[in-house]
Scaffold this motif. Sequence first.
Motif, PDB file in Angstrom:
ATOM      1  N   ARG A  77       0.857  -1.210   0.000  1.00 21.13           N
ATOM      2  CA  ARG A  77       0.000   0.000   0.000  1.00 21.13           C
ATOM      3  C   ARG A  77       0.879   1.243   0.000  1.00 21.13           C
ATOM      4  O   ARG A  77       1.156   1.811   1.045  1.00 21.13           O
ATOM      5  CB  ARG A  77      -0.917  -0.021   1.210  1.00 21.13           C
ATOM      6  N   THR A  78       1.253   1.663  -1.190  1.00 18.94           N
ATOM      7  CA  THR A  78       2.128   2.842  -1.308  1.00 18.94           C
ATOM      8  C   THR A  78       1.338   4.135  -1.438  1.00 18.94           C
ATOM      9  O   THR A  78       1.932   5.200  -1.560  1.00 18.94           O
ATOM     10  CB  THR A  78       3.058   2.704  -2.532  1.00 18.94           C
ATOM     11  N   ASN A  79       0.026   4.037  -1.395  1.00 20.75           N
ATOM     12  CA  ASN A  79      -0.825   5.218  -1.613  1.00 20.75           C
ATOM     13  C   ASN A  79      -1.428   5.785  -0.339  1.00 20.75           C
ATOM     14  O   ASN A  79      -2.475   6.414  -0.385  1.00 20.75           O
ATOM     15  CB  ASN A  79      -1.936   4.872  -2.603  1.00 20.75           C
ATOM     16  N   GLN A  80      -0.773   5.626   0.773  1.00 19.23           N
ATOM     17  CA  GLN A  80      -1.276   6.148   2.040  1.00 19.23           C
ATOM     18  C   GLN A  80      -0.772   7.575   2.255  1.00 19.23           C
ATOM     19  O   GLN A  80       0.409   7.787   2.516  1.00 19.23           O
ATOM     20  CB  GLN A  80      -0.833   5.255   3.200  1.00 19.23           C
ATOM     21  N   ARG A  98      -0.504   2.857  -6.341  1.00 15.04           N
ATOM     22  CA  ARG A  98      -1.253   2.097  -5.335  1.00 15.04           C
ATOM     23  C   ARG A  98      -0.354   1.148  -4.543  1.00 15.04           C
ATOM     24  O   ARG A  98      -0.426   1.083  -3.344  1.00 15.04           O
ATOM     25  CB  ARG A  98      -2.362   1.290  -6.017  1.00 15.04           C
ATOM     26  N   ALA A  99       0.440   0.387  -5.270  1.00 15.98           N
ATOM     27  CA  ALA A  99       1.279  -0.618  -4.624  1.00 15.98           C
ATOM     28  C   ALA A  99       2.474  -0.915  -5.514  1.00 15.98           C
ATOM     29  O   ALA A  99       2.467  -0.611  -6.705  1.00 15.98           O
ATOM     30  CB  ALA A  99       0.469  -1.895  -4.383  1.00 15.98           C
TER      31      ALA A  99
END
Length: 143
Positions: A77-80, A98-99
């Motif tokens: 989860r790279t979109n935090q 997103r990931a």
Amino acid sequence: MSRLSLVVLGVVATLVVALGAVLAATRSDARVTVVYVAAHDCTVCPIFERETWKPFLDTDLGRRVAAREVKVRSFVRTNQPAEWPDDLRWMIAASEVRAGTPTVLVFKGDRLAARGGGHMWATNLHWRIWLADLGWFLDPRSV
């Protein structure tokens, strides 16, 4: 010099001037920003950093662009937004990230020029930045 030669020379000169004007018009003053997205649980990120990212930063092109790094907790989860610097959070939506890590985003001003990741994509990083600097954009989904 014959009349035909003068006409041809005039046409060629006009085309050269017009091409220069078109290229100048496509180049904007917006800066190219390259963002490297990594994750704490990414096992290949240290290799990417050592073999690709750090050497890129040491090139003339790497010193000319605005290079930034974002390190999130998980590659899943790279979109935090909470894990991104405030001034870069808008890039999450703009890039549809997103990931997956390592990921590299190339922006010209506020416009995504290229997105990709891994060692294979990074081999083309220089020309992607060069094209973005000219104001020519690739379809980020195809790169």
